[in-house]
Design a protein around this motif. Structure first.
Motif, PDB file in Angstrom:
ATOM      1  N   ASP B 220      -3.142  -6.116 -12.700  1.00 40.11           N
ATOM      2  CA  ASP B 220      -1.683  -6.130 -12.610  1.00 40.11           C
ATOM      3  C   ASP B 220      -1.012  -6.157 -13.977  1.00 40.11           C
ATOM      4  N   ASN B 295       0.712   0.990 -12.094  1.00 44.72           N
ATOM      5  CA  ASN B 295       1.876   1.499 -11.378  1.00 44.72           C
ATOM      6  C   ASN B 295       1.909   0.958  -9.941  1.00 44.72           C
ATOM      7  N   ASN B 296       2.911   0.159  -9.650  1.00 45.59           N
ATOM      8  CA  ASN B 296       2.981  -0.480  -8.337  1.00 45.59           C
ATOM      9  C   ASN B 296       3.085   0.533  -7.193  1.00 45.59           C
ATOM     10  N   LEU B 297       3.691   1.692  -7.457  1.00 43.42           N
ATOM     11  CA  LEU B 297       3.828   2.679  -6.385  1.00 43.42           C
ATOM     12  C   LEU B 297       2.495   3.364  -6.093  1.00 43.42           C
ATOM     13  N   THR B 300       0.443   0.525  -4.233  1.00 43.03           N
ATOM     14  CA  THR B 300       0.811   0.314  -2.826  1.00 43.03           C
ATOM     15  C   THR B 300       0.402   1.522  -1.989  1.00 43.03           C
ATOM     16  N   ALA B 301       0.496   2.732  -2.561  1.00 44.22           N
ATOM     17  CA  ALA B 301       0.074   3.926  -1.814  1.00 44.22           C
ATOM     18  C   ALA B 301      -1.405   3.823  -1.446  1.00 44.22           C
ATOM     19  N   PHE B 303      -3.180   1.103  -1.172  1.00 44.80           N
ATOM     20  CA  PHE B 303      -3.284   0.079  -0.128  1.00 44.80           C
ATOM     21  C   PHE B 303      -3.006   0.701   1.240  1.00 44.80           C
ATOM     22  N   ARG B 311       2.908  10.386  -7.105  1.00 47.80           N
ATOM     23  CA  ARG B 311       3.138   9.135  -7.827  1.00 47.80           C
ATOM     24  C   ARG B 311       2.233   9.047  -9.048  1.00 47.80           C
ATOM     25  N   ALA B 315       3.531   8.788 -12.899  1.00 48.73           N
ATOM     26  CA  ALA B 315       3.065   7.730 -13.812  1.00 48.73           C
ATOM     27  C   ALA B 315       2.589   8.341 -15.123  1.00 48.73           C
ATOM     28  N   LEU B 377      -2.396  -2.893  -4.546  1.00 53.16           N
ATOM     29  CA  LEU B 377      -1.371  -3.942  -4.441  1.00 53.16           C
ATOM     30  C   LEU B 377      -1.126  -4.177  -2.957  1.00 53.16           C
ATOM     31  N   SER B 378      -1.586  -5.325  -2.498  1.00 59.97           N
ATOM     32  CA  SER B 378      -1.650  -5.583  -1.065  1.00 59.97           C
ATOM     33  C   SER B 378      -0.749  -6.743  -0.667  1.00 59.97           C
ATOM     34  N   TYR B 381      -2.144  -9.897  -2.111  1.00 60.90           N
ATOM     35  CA  TYR B 381      -1.770 -10.166  -3.510  1.00 60.90           C
ATOM     36  C   TYR B 381      -0.442 -10.899  -3.563  1.00 60.90           C
TER      37      TYR B 381
END
Lengths: 390, 390
Positions: B220, B295-297, B300-301, B303, B311, B315, B377-378, B381
């Motif tokens: 992270d 990159n959080n996007l 999450t994708a 996940f 995305r 990035a 990123l779940s 988390y």
């Protein structure tokens, strides 16, 4: 009060079938003049969508008569066909505006294009172009709110603004999400003014405004391929404000829209202002604020109503800003939980139950301040961004 | 096979009551020699915990006879009292080692200290010091696994490693989480070898190993105040490997521990390798891999089992690396969903059901490659990091 509040502008929003929801998805803004000066700010992402590349070219001419915007597809990472589609859309707007009872005699080079939605897919031109034709027919001096609605993607509310000057005004609409949460949903902003202002004055006002507002909201550090902010001036008020007056009004309009964006960020349960105080420079203040705003451990702590100042200090420690670890103070909602880099007031005094959170970080290095606005990192953020395209 | 597998080392782990769980929380590693050379790598965070400041000083002497480690408190952002507590801990270790039936005649300056846990609170010295006394009594040539257990915080499994050389070997233990997920839980790693090696040779081997392993895991992007990696050499094997052999073994040991760390990252449902290929430089490859990993996007994708290459491209577009948007290829688990910056193979062919995910990004700019390992990123988390300290 919206983008059509200043004199000299018409707008519309129609449903062309780009969105699976069937909602409005094509917006048009037309500047009826007498002037058609313009300024624009575009994404810093090196992967730029076709409409961004197109509009950057168009703005070099210094004149924009119309802006066409679509939701339901970003037209990014779509190669040469994507660029041809953007060009064809601008051509279609110009042709439709020429073929009216009261024709507007412009070419494609006078039309800026903005798109927002999923990356990597071609736009359904067979739906988009008829939508443009319909949008031209619907153009109206009260059409601003419909245009604002047609550019929404994951937004839950439409965003409009109007700032009054002395005999002139600034209006605007916005959607999304610049560097905010929604799945790379673009920040699109169109501002209008009936002030008399040259392109250079508009550019000065717009760059100052984006620097102080849109560049200081940051929900997940992600930068879209499509971000676009346009400012169009019609001169219809016949009033030429000073640069200072113009800039102040544009800053006020952008600040209002930026706060509307952050308030509507996907999955957010907190609206967080990070005030960095006593920095040696404004750049230091912004860097410190931004690194805190992007820190997932700070953001999850705030989601959990935890005034975890240790995570804030650890985030500050990753910057290049001037600071001494044993001189930093941290306040959360007015309680100074950290003084001189160590624990101070009892953290249990911090009330984090509300939506609004203010974090103050005092570096004691100088006189410069900056505020960055952000959101927390919640389960809803993970849910919406993991389920967006599937 | 663990930190006590190489000859010349003893270790122990005891419960001193620092952890509310009552589990083991104080570990001790002693180098019985004949040599006591050492190398260390510490956090790049400018907010450094007291034990990091202390150990950096100790290592300047070039000799470390003992390492004491505690979980249950980071001793970071604790001011001068925190530093005094670290000093007192090292003094206590040295005194206890002197006061044995077979005394080891060392001073506090021969003792490195590592701490991990919550930031901003003083350690309960009344519990820690008796724990150190007990840890000295428990020292044993088979104590490595107990030491590994005593440094766990949010880890679900203890991490041990052993790499065999030709007549010598490298052993190690690790906890956490460097720039991984757990709530700023520190990455602590202690490596031992019975090779004959000077401090400079150890330093060369350790820096190369951290550069290629721990610096390339990134869950992270958060950097702890306490990260510490130590390598102690006893010389007890009487074998002096070449620099190349020593470095290879230390890299192998660190790679193994780094993969154990990423596999145990909090709340992760995916173990993701991001291979950046065809970069103009190794620095470019690492920058591109890291920006995707953070990159959080993108996270999450993944996940959401969504091979969202748009995305990934967006990035990459935020980096300074050499690349052309229309030349990038992106593969997800072997399916090249993007070629030349546009959609290619059908994304529905991508199978993301398993835990292991490989993302390949080919820049077509040169010959350099690098791999960064990360996690998704779940919801877990968010849950674990919002509930950690409250």
């Amino acid at each position: 009060m919206t983008i059509t509040s200043p004199k000299g502008f018409r707008a519309s929003g129609v449903a062309a079938g780009l969105k699976s929801s069937g909602g409005p998805d094509v917006a048009l803004v037309v500047n009826d003049g007498p002037d058609a000066t313009v300024a624009g700010v575009f994404t810093g992402n090196r992967v730029k969508a076709a409409p961004v590349l197109w509009s950057q070219q168009v703005l070099k001419g210094g004149i924009v008569r119309a802006v066409v915007l679509n939701s339901g597809g970003a037209n990014a990472c779509t190669g040469t066909q994507g660029f041809r589609d953007t060009h064809a859309t601008a051509e279609h707007v110009a042709a439709a505006l020429r073929n009216q009872p009261k024709p507007i005699l412009i070419g494609a080079g006078d039309v800026a294009v903005c798109s927002t939605g999923l990356i990597g897919e071609l736009l359904p031109m067979g739906k988009l172009l008829p939508g443009v034709t319909a949008a031209v027919k619907e153009l109206d001096k009260t059409g601003g709110p419909k245009a604002a609605e047609a550019i929404m993607t994951t937004d839950t509310v439409a965003k409009n603004v109007h700032v009054q000057g002395n005999g002139w005004s600034v209006g605007g609409i916005a959607k999304g999400a610049g560097m905010l949460a929604p799945a790379l949903a673009t920040m699109l902003v169109v501002l209008t003014t009936d002030a008399v202002a040259g392109s250079e004055a508009l550019d000065t006002a717009l760059r100052e405004a984006t620097r102080l507002t849109f560049d200081r909201i940051d929900a997940d550090g992600c930068m879209s391929t499509n971000d676009t902010v346009l400012l169009l001036a019609s001169g219809a008020s016949d009033v030429q404000p000073s640069q200072e007056e113009l800039t102040a009004a544009v800053v006020a309009a952008c600040h209002d829209l930026a706060q509307q964006l952050i308030a509507d960020a996907e999955g957010a349960t907190k609206h967080i202002a990070i005030q960095v105080l006593g920095a040696a420079s404004e750049a230091d203040a912004v860097e410190v604020g931004r690194v805190i705003a992007r820190n997932n451990l700070v953001k999850t702590a705030l989601f959990g109503n935890d005034p975890n100042w240790g995570r804030i200090l650890a985030a500050v420690g990753t910057t290049q800003a001037a600071f001494a670890p044993d001189r930093i103070d941290v306040g959360v909602n007015g309680v100074w939980v950290c003084r001189g880099g160590s624990a101070a007031e009892d953290r249990s005094k911090v009330d984090l139950k509300g939506r609004d959170v203010t974090i103050q970080v005092h570096l004691h290095e100088g006189e410069m301040d900056a505020t960055i606005w952000t959101t927390d990192l919640s389960h809803a953020y993970v849910h919406e961004n993991s389920a967006y395209s599937t």
